[in-house]
Design a protein around this motif. Structure first.
Motif, PDB file in Angstrom:
ATOM      1  N   ARG A  79      57.858  45.696  23.265  1.00  0.00           N
ATOM      2  CA  ARG A  79      56.608  45.314  23.936  1.00  0.00           C
ATOM      3  C   ARG A  79      55.482  46.274  23.541  1.00  0.00           C
ATOM      4  NH1 ARG A  79      58.813  44.367  30.098  1.00  0.00           N
ATOM      5  NH2 ARG A  79      56.860  43.267  30.477  1.00  0.00           N
ATOM      6  N   TYR A  80      55.827  47.529  23.357  1.00  0.00           N
ATOM      7  CA  TYR A  80      54.849  48.551  22.965  1.00  0.00           C
ATOM      8  C   TYR A  80      54.243  48.234  21.598  1.00  0.00           C
ATOM      9  CZ  TYR A  80      53.270  53.316  21.636  1.00  0.00           C
ATOM     10  OH  TYR A  80      52.563  54.411  21.217  1.00  0.00           O
ATOM     11  N   ALA A 129      61.467  47.597  25.845  1.00  0.00           N
ATOM     12  CA  ALA A 129      60.210  48.270  26.170  1.00  0.00           C
ATOM     13  C   ALA A 129      59.473  48.697  24.903  1.00  0.00           C
ATOM     14  CB  ALA A 129      60.475  49.480  27.062  1.00  0.00           C
ATOM     15  N   LEU A 178      57.663  51.337  40.918  1.00  0.00           N
ATOM     16  CA  LEU A 178      57.648  51.485  39.463  1.00  0.00           C
ATOM     17  C   LEU A 178      56.333  50.986  38.872  1.00  0.00           C
ATOM     18  CD1 LEU A 178      61.311  50.418  38.604  1.00  0.00           C
ATOM     19  CD2 LEU A 178      60.340  52.720  38.488  1.00  0.00           C
ATOM     20  N   ASP A 179      55.790  49.898  39.422  1.00  0.00           N
ATOM     21  CA  ASP A 179      54.503  49.396  38.931  1.00  0.00           C
ATOM     22  C   ASP A 179      53.397  50.428  39.125  1.00  0.00           C
ATOM     23  OD1 ASP A 179      55.651  47.039  38.151  1.00  0.00           O
ATOM     24  OD2 ASP A 179      54.877  45.849  39.834  1.00  0.00           O
ATOM     25  N   MET A 208      53.852  53.346  36.702  1.00  0.00           N
ATOM     26  CA  MET A 208      53.450  53.018  35.338  1.00  0.00           C
ATOM     27  C   MET A 208      51.938  52.823  35.217  1.00  0.00           C
ATOM     28  SD  MET A 208      56.550  50.569  33.952  1.00  0.00           S
ATOM     29  CE  MET A 208      56.451  49.361  35.266  1.00  0.00           C
ATOM     30  N   GLN A 221      48.809  44.461  33.619  1.00  0.00           N
ATOM     31  CA  GLN A 221      50.135  44.237  33.051  1.00  0.00           C
ATOM     32  C   GLN A 221      50.167  44.637  31.574  1.00  0.00           C
ATOM     33  OE1 GLN A 221      53.207  43.239  34.116  1.00  0.00           O
ATOM     34  NE2 GLN A 221      53.896  43.486  32.002  1.00  0.00           N
ATOM     35  N   ARG A 233      50.594  48.397  30.813  1.00  0.00           N
ATOM     36  CA  ARG A 233      51.954  48.952  30.923  1.00  0.00           C
ATOM     37  C   ARG A 233      52.696  48.799  29.599  1.00  0.00           C
ATOM     38  NH1 ARG A 233      53.170  45.523  36.368  1.00  0.00           N
ATOM     39  NH2 ARG A 233      51.489  46.434  37.638  1.00  0.00           N
ATOM     40  N   GLU A 234      52.444  47.704  28.928  1.00  0.00           N
ATOM     41  CA  GLU A 234      53.093  47.462  27.640  1.00  0.00           C
ATOM     42  C   GLU A 234      52.482  48.337  26.544  1.00  0.00           C
ATOM     43  OE1 GLU A 234      52.557  43.301  27.095  1.00  0.00           O
ATOM     44  OE2 GLU A 234      53.924  42.735  28.712  1.00  0.00           O
ATOM     45  N   TYR A 291      56.908  51.279  30.182  1.00  0.00           N
ATOM     46  CA  TYR A 291      58.246  50.810  30.558  1.00  0.00           C
ATOM     47  C   TYR A 291      59.349  51.733  30.049  1.00  0.00           C
ATOM     48  CZ  TYR A 291      56.268  46.421  32.252  1.00  0.00           C
ATOM     49  OH  TYR A 291      55.565  45.488  32.967  1.00  0.00           O
ATOM     50  N   THR A 292      58.997  52.670  29.165  1.00  0.00           N
ATOM     51  CA  THR A 292      59.993  53.647  28.708  1.00  0.00           C
ATOM     52  C   THR A 292      60.045  54.870  29.610  1.00  0.00           C
ATOM     53  OG1 THR A 292      58.490  54.930  27.271  1.00  0.00           O
ATOM     54  CG2 THR A 292      59.496  52.951  26.323  1.00  0.00           C
TER      55      THR A 292
END
Length: 364
Positions: free
Chosen positions: A167-168, A164, A229-230, A233, A192, A195-196, A201-202
């Motif tokens: 990706r950040y 995660a 979760l989606d 986030m 999408q 979220r990154e 995602y953390t």
């Protein structure tokens, strides 16, 4: 699509948040030590002459109110858990502000790519891996956190959390590519991507750290939990786009913002795009509520979760709600999100009234 982004005076909606914000009782303890770690890592100037320029001045650091953010998002965390997540929050903001000043404001894509590639080395997937000597405060902070983020109760997070984080930081480079070229992301692509770029995602890690509860394995990979979760986030990053619109678009000339995406993709005025963004954020929150109230109960019954697992799931859900309400309180209270120009945008209410809360201090 390539556009030139301009900032106009607009009304900022007050987003709906039905879950009351609560404050962790250990906030006073956190306040006493809030600057210590940042100084040790070189993020904040200390008494000794720094080897490199710090990321924040003392006034900038206090305006972020990161201790308040941590105490609002994790009201039930132990002092140990609160302190760990506080350092994690500090690191994420340090990376964000360092990257913005060193690369976004200068347009230095090659430098950003080299910085990011080197930072990947510090996202060690295995314990005991020898790391290079940190060259800046961001690397030093991550090297320190790698020794702390995975106590036995959270050891299962080692690979997932580092993925995660990867990706950040990679998203930061893509944001810079977009801004340099004036390319506004497509609306479908952006959900999408956000979220990154928000490190969303953390967030499940932080909820687990605070509550000690995990989503039961029997339902963890179900469609319902995935959708839950989606939505969880999406609220974080998309609501942030509204709160930080002036800061990102006006001060940083950034095109990676939901309001800009809607304005460009749908051909809307800035005010129409802001209103549409608020509607979208509200829709994601309502979907989060719908999944909890209508789709999760039959899934729990079908999966045969025992009483203990149901209690654990409920604790996790309550922790997720607290996380969202704490973020909302920070967005609407921290001086970090006030326009730097001194021209405060008008605000109006849309949806339910936000529960009363302690004001976020401008200095702690």
């Amino acid at each position: 699509m390539t556009v030139t982004v301009t900032v106009q005076d607009i009304e900022l909606p007050k987003l709906r948040m039905p879950y009351p914000v609560r404050l962790n009782p250990y906030l006073p303890v956190l306040r006493e030590e809030t600057e210590t770690w940042a100084r040790e890592m070189g993020m904040l100037a200390g008494d000794a002459a720094p080897s490199a320029a710090p990321i924040w001045t003392r006034s900038q650091f206090r305006a972020m109110a990161v201790d308040q953010l941590t105490a609002w998002t994790l009201p039930d965390a132990s002092l140990v858990g609160l302190r760990l997540n506080h350092r994690f929050n500090l690191w994420a903001l340090a990376w964000d502000d360092y990257f913005a000043s060193a690369f976004k404001q200068t347009g230095d894509l090659a430098g950003a790519q080299a910085f990011t590639a080197r930072l990947h080395v510090f996202l060690s997937p295995e314990p005991g891996t020898r790391l290079p000597e940190p060259a800046n405060a961001v690397e030093k902070g991550m090297a320190d956190l790698q020794q702390r983020l995975f106590p036995p109760a959270l050891a299962h997070w080692r690979q997932g959390l580092n993925r995660a984080l990867a990706r950040y930081i990679d998203a930061g480079v893509q944001e810079l590519v977009n801004s340099r070229s004036g390319r506004v992301p497509d609306l479908i692509e952006y959900a999408q991507f956000r979220r990154e770029s928000f490190a969303a995602y953390t967030a499940p890690y932080s909820v687990e750290l605070a509550t000690g509860a995990r989503i039961p394995e029997q339902i963890r990979h179900s469609r319902t939990v995935g959708a839950l979760l989606d939505a969880f986030m999406d609220y974080m990053g998309l609501a942030n786009d509204i709160a930080s619109y002036h800061r990102e678009v006006h001060d940083e000339y950034d095109v990676n913002n939901l309001v800009v995406v809607l304005e460009t993709s749908l051909g809307l005025s800035v005010q129409e795009a802001m209103d549409a963004a608020a509607d979208l954020v509200t829709a994601r929150l309502r979907h989060f509520e719908h999944l909890i109230e209508s789709e999760l109960p039959p899934l729990v019954r079908r999966s045969g979760l025992d009483h203990g697992e149901q209690i654990e799931l409920e604790a996790w859900i309550n922790g997720a709600w607290s996380f969202l309400s704490g973020l909302h309180a920070w967005y609407t209270g921290a001086p970090r999100y006030a326009p730097a120009s001194g021209s405060v945008p008008k605000q109006r209410t849309a949806g339910a009234t936000v529960p009363a809360r302690e004001p976020c201090p401008s200095a702690t």
